[in-house]
Scaffold this motif. Structure first.
Motif, PDB file in Angstrom:
ATOM      1  N   ALA A 111       0.665  -1.119  -0.127  1.00 23.21           N
ATOM      2  CA  ALA A 111       0.191  -0.157   0.008  1.00 23.21           C
ATOM      3  C   ALA A 111       0.995   1.392  -0.205  1.00 23.21           C
ATOM      4  CB  ALA A 111      -0.928  -0.144   1.166  1.00 23.21           C
ATOM      5  N   LYS A 112       0.397   2.232  -0.999  1.00 23.88           N
ATOM      6  CA  LYS A 112       0.826   3.611  -0.632  1.00 23.88           C
ATOM      7  C   LYS A 112      -0.172   4.691  -0.695  1.00 23.88           C
ATOM      8  CE  LYS A 112       4.984   2.927  -3.874  1.00 23.88           C
ATOM      9  NZ  LYS A 112       5.589   3.216  -5.121  1.00 23.88           N
ATOM     10  N   GLU A 113       0.211   6.027  -0.469  1.00 26.29           N
ATOM     11  CA  GLU A 113      -0.712   6.953  -0.050  1.00 26.29           C
ATOM     12  C   GLU A 113      -1.962   6.788  -1.132  1.00 26.29           C
ATOM     13  OE1 GLU A 113      -1.009   9.083   2.286  1.00 26.29           O
ATOM     14  OE2 GLU A 113       0.419   7.975   3.193  1.00 26.29           O
ATOM     15  N   ILE A 114      -1.761   6.621  -2.225  1.00 29.29           N
ATOM     16  CA  ILE A 114      -2.897   6.909  -3.244  1.00 29.29           C
ATOM     17  C   ILE A 114      -3.762   5.693  -2.723  1.00 29.29           C
ATOM     18  CG2 ILE A 114      -1.799   5.116  -4.752  1.00 29.29           C
ATOM     19  CD1 ILE A 114      -3.272   6.726  -7.066  1.00 29.29           C
ATOM     20  N   CYS A 115      -3.483   4.634  -2.341  1.00 24.47           N
ATOM     21  CA  CYS A 115      -4.527   3.393  -1.714  1.00 24.47           C
ATOM     22  C   CYS A 115      -5.209   3.639  -0.831  1.00 24.47           C
ATOM     23  CB  CYS A 115      -3.591   2.242  -1.650  1.00 24.47           C
ATOM     24  SG  CYS A 115      -2.121   2.008  -2.807  1.00 24.47           S
ATOM     25  N   LYS A 116      -5.041   4.963   0.212  1.00 22.43           N
ATOM     26  CA  LYS A 116      -5.895   5.334   1.271  1.00 22.43           C
ATOM     27  C   LYS A 116      -6.899   6.190   0.974  1.00 22.43           C
ATOM     28  CE  LYS A 116      -2.039   5.048   4.389  1.00 22.43           C
ATOM     29  NZ  LYS A 116      -0.994   5.665   5.317  1.00 22.43           N
ATOM     30  N   VAL A 117      -6.744   6.932  -0.333  1.00 23.43           N
ATOM     31  CA  VAL A 117      -7.827   8.040  -0.816  1.00 23.43           C
ATOM     32  C   VAL A 117      -8.532   7.573  -1.942  1.00 23.43           C
ATOM     33  CG1 VAL A 117      -6.456   9.735   0.332  1.00 23.43           C
ATOM     34  CG2 VAL A 117      -6.007   9.198  -1.636  1.00 23.43           C
ATOM     35  N   SER A 118      -8.131   6.756  -2.660  1.00 20.16           N
ATOM     36  CA  SER A 118      -8.741   6.289  -4.056  1.00 20.16           C
ATOM     37  C   SER A 118      -9.107   4.832  -4.489  1.00 20.16           C
ATOM     38  CB  SER A 118      -7.847   6.777  -5.179  1.00 20.16           C
ATOM     39  OG  SER A 118      -8.175   6.196  -6.598  1.00 20.16           O
ATOM     40  N   GLU A 119     -10.321   4.570  -4.538  1.00 17.29           N
ATOM     41  CA  GLU A 119     -10.639   3.291  -4.572  1.00 17.29           C
ATOM     42  C   GLU A 119     -10.498   2.707  -5.913  1.00 17.29           C
ATOM     43  OE1 GLU A 119     -14.728   2.027  -3.568  1.00 17.29           O
ATOM     44  OE2 GLU A 119     -13.777   0.154  -3.143  1.00 17.29           O
ATOM     45  N   PRO A 120      -9.736   1.621  -6.016  1.00 19.93           N
ATOM     46  CA  PRO A 120      -9.362   0.964  -7.537  1.00 19.93           C
ATOM     47  C   PRO A 120     -10.539   0.417  -8.181  1.00 19.93           C
ATOM     48  CG  PRO A 120      -8.351  -0.202  -5.907  1.00 19.93           C
ATOM     49  CD  PRO A 120      -9.115   0.807  -5.126  1.00 19.93           C
ATOM     50  N   ASN A 121     -10.859   0.501  -9.355  1.00 21.01           N
ATOM     51  CA  ASN A 121     -11.858  -0.262 -10.188  1.00 21.01           C
ATOM     52  C   ASN A 121     -11.102  -1.534 -10.690  1.00 21.01           C
ATOM     53  OD1 ASN A 121     -13.935   1.483  -9.622  1.00 21.01           O
ATOM     54  ND2 ASN A 121     -13.254   2.901 -11.295  1.00 21.01           N
ATOM     55  N   LEU A 122     -11.959  -2.514 -11.175  1.00 20.23           N
ATOM     56  CA  LEU A 122     -11.495  -3.771 -11.750  1.00 20.23           C
ATOM     57  C   LEU A 122     -11.128  -3.120 -13.144  1.00 20.23           C
ATOM     58  CD1 LEU A 122     -13.975  -6.496 -11.369  1.00 20.23           C
ATOM     59  CD2 LEU A 122     -11.508  -6.531 -10.786  1.00 20.23           C
ATOM     60  N   ARG A 123      -9.684  -3.346 -13.473  1.00 19.69           N
ATOM     61  CA  ARG A 123      -9.405  -2.985 -15.085  1.00 19.69           C
ATOM     62  C   ARG A 123      -8.804  -4.212 -15.717  1.00 19.69           C
ATOM     63  NH1 ARG A 123      -3.903  -0.645 -14.546  1.00 19.69           N
ATOM     64  NH2 ARG A 123      -3.520  -0.791 -12.222  1.00 19.69           N
ATOM     65  N   GLU A 124      -8.539  -4.230 -16.848  1.00 24.22           N
ATOM     66  CA  GLU A 124      -8.096  -5.178 -17.603  1.00 24.22           C
ATOM     67  C   GLU A 124      -6.571  -5.218 -17.453  1.00 24.22           C
ATOM     68  OE1 GLU A 124     -10.377  -5.708 -21.250  1.00 24.22           O
ATOM     69  OE2 GLU A 124      -8.842  -7.169 -21.929  1.00 24.22           O
ATOM     70  N   ILE A 125      -5.914  -6.234 -17.007  1.00 22.26           N
ATOM     71  CA  ILE A 125      -4.544  -6.438 -17.078  1.00 22.26           C
ATOM     72  C   ILE A 125      -4.166  -7.713 -17.666  1.00 22.26           C
ATOM     73  CG2 ILE A 125      -2.651  -6.376 -15.660  1.00 22.26           C
ATOM     74  CD1 ILE A 125      -3.952  -4.500 -13.688  1.00 22.26           C
ATOM     75  N   GLU A 126      -3.722  -7.660 -18.870  1.00 24.60           N
ATOM     76  CA  GLU A 126      -3.430  -9.031 -19.660  1.00 24.60           C
ATOM     77  C   GLU A 126      -4.428  -9.698 -19.746  1.00 24.60           C
ATOM     78  OE1 GLU A 126       0.222 -10.462 -17.709  1.00 24.60           O
ATOM     79  OE2 GLU A 126       1.168  -8.566 -18.107  1.00 24.60           O
ATOM     80  N   ASP A 127      -4.481 -10.741 -19.111  1.00 29.05           N
ATOM     81  CA  ASP A 127      -5.441 -11.918 -19.368  1.00 29.05           C
ATOM     82  C   ASP A 127      -6.491 -11.914 -18.335  1.00 29.05           C
ATOM     83  OD1 ASP A 127      -3.987 -12.848 -17.037  1.00 29.05           O
ATOM     84  OD2 ASP A 127      -3.179 -14.532 -18.063  1.00 29.05           O
ATOM     85  N   ARG A 128      -6.759 -10.768 -17.520  1.00 28.79           N
ATOM     86  CA  ARG A 128      -7.878 -10.943 -16.442  1.00 28.79           C
ATOM     87  C   ARG A 128      -8.135  -9.549 -16.330  1.00 28.79           C
ATOM     88  NH1 ARG A 128      -3.727 -13.512 -12.262  1.00 28.79           N
ATOM     89  NH2 ARG A 128      -2.464 -13.962 -14.362  1.00 28.79           N
ATOM     90  N   LEU A 129      -8.990  -9.324 -15.210  1.00 29.63           N
ATOM     91  CA  LEU A 129      -9.459  -8.072 -14.281  1.00 29.63           C
ATOM     92  C   LEU A 129      -8.948  -8.028 -13.031  1.00 29.63           C
ATOM     93  CD1 LEU A 129     -13.494  -8.120 -15.742  1.00 29.63           C
ATOM     94  CD2 LEU A 129     -11.507  -6.702 -16.778  1.00 29.63           C
ATOM     95  N   VAL A 130      -8.365  -6.943 -12.708  1.00 35.67           N
ATOM     96  CA  VAL A 130      -7.712  -6.763 -11.442  1.00 35.67           C
ATOM     97  C   VAL A 130      -7.900  -5.366 -10.803  1.00 35.67           C
ATOM     98  CG1 VAL A 130      -5.551  -6.873 -10.021  1.00 35.67           C
ATOM     99  CG2 VAL A 130      -5.766  -8.044 -12.342  1.00 35.67           C
ATOM    100  N   ALA A 131      -8.314  -5.215  -9.694  1.00 32.86           N
ATOM    101  CA  ALA A 131      -8.687  -3.957  -8.997  1.00 32.86           C
ATOM    102  C   ALA A 131      -7.545  -3.449  -8.026  1.00 32.86           C
ATOM    103  CB  ALA A 131     -10.026  -4.041  -8.076  1.00 32.86           C
ATOM    104  N   CYS A 132      -6.497  -2.929  -8.523  1.00 31.01           N
ATOM    105  CA  CYS A 132      -5.415  -2.326  -7.803  1.00 31.01           C
ATOM    106  C   CYS A 132      -4.767  -1.615  -8.358  1.00 31.01           C
ATOM    107  CB  CYS A 132      -4.345  -3.696  -7.508  1.00 31.01           C
ATOM    108  SG  CYS A 132      -2.939  -3.340  -7.012  1.00 31.01           S
TER     109      CYS A 132
END
Ligand SMILES: Nc1ncnc2c1ncn2[C@@H]1O[C@H](COP(=O)(O)OP(=O)(O)OP(=O)(O)O)[C@@H](O)[C@H]1O
Ligand code: SF4
Ligand SMILES: [Mg+2]
Length: 331
Positions: free
Chosen positions: A301-322
């Motif tokens: 975790a970094k600062e951005i992780c405390k304030v912004s909620e990640p959405n699922l996004r396409e990364i290579e062969d799958r969807l990841v929320a990070c």
């Protein structure tokens, strides 16, 4: 391209929290108002595909299952079955749909009516749509053998059966209406190891014969991976990663999935029951952390992780929320 059997869009199921007080991350005492059991879940299930849902206790797996089957009214979001929205059906339409969507619960003892004989338990869902009693009886006889029991079991009550036999009855009941989708909610966690393997193999054999799709839910990654083509990982009401079973197990991308997978050797349902060990305590679904809800436990975790909620996004062969997947991959 395969048809979409089930489409779930932005599904939420909140429960009112009863009278609880809790401390916020800043240590302020606040009144609990809502349990975010399922909190904005979207996915597709294709025809002839089996999906697994995995995550720690309390992350919302059973609530998601019950909401998909409309046993709970969704707080928000839409569910489509073969392009038809089913979230707003009339009670008559819902009655006609029910036989197509079935569920097997974790504990067959509490999910089977103790005062009914096996023959009536298994017949019940079919009797709602088939009025010819002879046809119902014939189908019950056929299905009881298919699940590995004998006709003599039909006269018994649930307490006269072993746990494995009870789960076979629950399976017979769930498939007697020829469903398209069966949700298996922890179908083997109440069973001993050798019975677990028998039940999983039975479910696979029945699928070959009757062609239904499974959504398998478990906190046990070996069970889910054995049963599924794709796996969705849930954390505090949300899907944080979804991808093909093998890819997700061999190369997990979300930090939470990495922790889950790191805690187990190769999946093999015939061996022991691998429990997931994750760092720290699971936060409460009443008091959801800000930003990325996994940040209080995430080693990256970094600062951005405390304030912004990640959405699922396409990364290579799958969807990841990070937010930081690419950075983590390089490190
Ligand atoms: N009917 C209900 N009323 C209020 N809260 C509920 C209800 N059902 C579930 N919850 C809460 O919603 C959250 C998610 O529960 P759920 O049973 O869906 O989790 P789960 O992932 O299936 O857990 P487990 O692996 O232990 O079965 C939990 O905090 C639970 O206490
Ligand atoms: S967004 Fe941040 S806290 Fe959340 S999983 Fe990714 S690195 Fe961890
Ligand atoms: Mg559950």
């Amino acid at each position: 391209m395969a048809k979409v059997l089930l489409r779930v869009e932005n599904l939420k199921k909140y429960f009112p929290a009863k009278g609880g007080l809790f401390y916020t991350e800043k240590g302020i005492l606040a009144k609990a108002s809502v349990i975010h059991a399922v909190d904005d879940v979207s996915f597709n299930l294709f025809e002839n595909e089996n999906l697994g849902i995995v995550g720690e206790s309390g992350c919302g797996k059973s609530t998601l299952a019950a909401t998909i089957l409309l046993l709970y009214k969704p707080t928000f979001g839409k569910i489509y079955f073969y392009d038809k929205e089913i979230t707003q059906l009339s009670s008559e339409e819902l009655r006609r749909l029910r036989p197509k969507l079935q569920m097997v619960f974790q504990d067959p003892y509490s999910s089977l009516n103790p005062r009914m004989r096996v023959k009536d338990i298994v017949a019940e869902p079919l009797s709602l749509i088939e009025k010819n009693k002879y046809n119902v009886t014939q189908k019950v006889r056929e299905i009881i053998v298919k699940v590995g029991l004998r006709e003599e079991h039909l006269e018994r009550y649930p307490h006269e059966l072993s746990a494995g036999q009870r789960q076979r009855v629950a399976i017979a009941r769930s498939i007697i209406t020829n469903p398209k989708l069966v949700i298996l909610d922890e179908p083997t966690s109440a069973l001993d190891v050798s019975t677990q393997a028998q039940i999983l193999n039975l479910l696979k054999d029945l699928q070959k014969e009757y062609g239904m799709n499974y959504i398998s839910i478990s906190h046990n990654i070996s069970v889910v991976s054995y049963m599924s083509d794709r796996i969705a990982v849930m954390y505090l009401g949300k899907i944080v990663e979804i991808g093909k079973t093998e890819d997700l197990i061999i190369r997990p991308k979300h930090p939470y999935t990495k922790i889950l997978m790191g805690s187990i050797p190769l999946p093999d349902p015939k061996r022991r029951d691998y429990m997931m060990e994750v760092i720290g305590e699971t936060p409460s679904p009443v008091n959801i952390p800000t930003g990325c809800r996994f940040h209080p436990r995430c080693p990256y975790a970094k600062e951005i992780c405390k304030v912004s909620e990640p959405n699922l996004r396409e990364i290579e062969d799958r969807l990841v929320a990070c937010h930081l997947v690419e950075e983590i991959e390089k490190s």
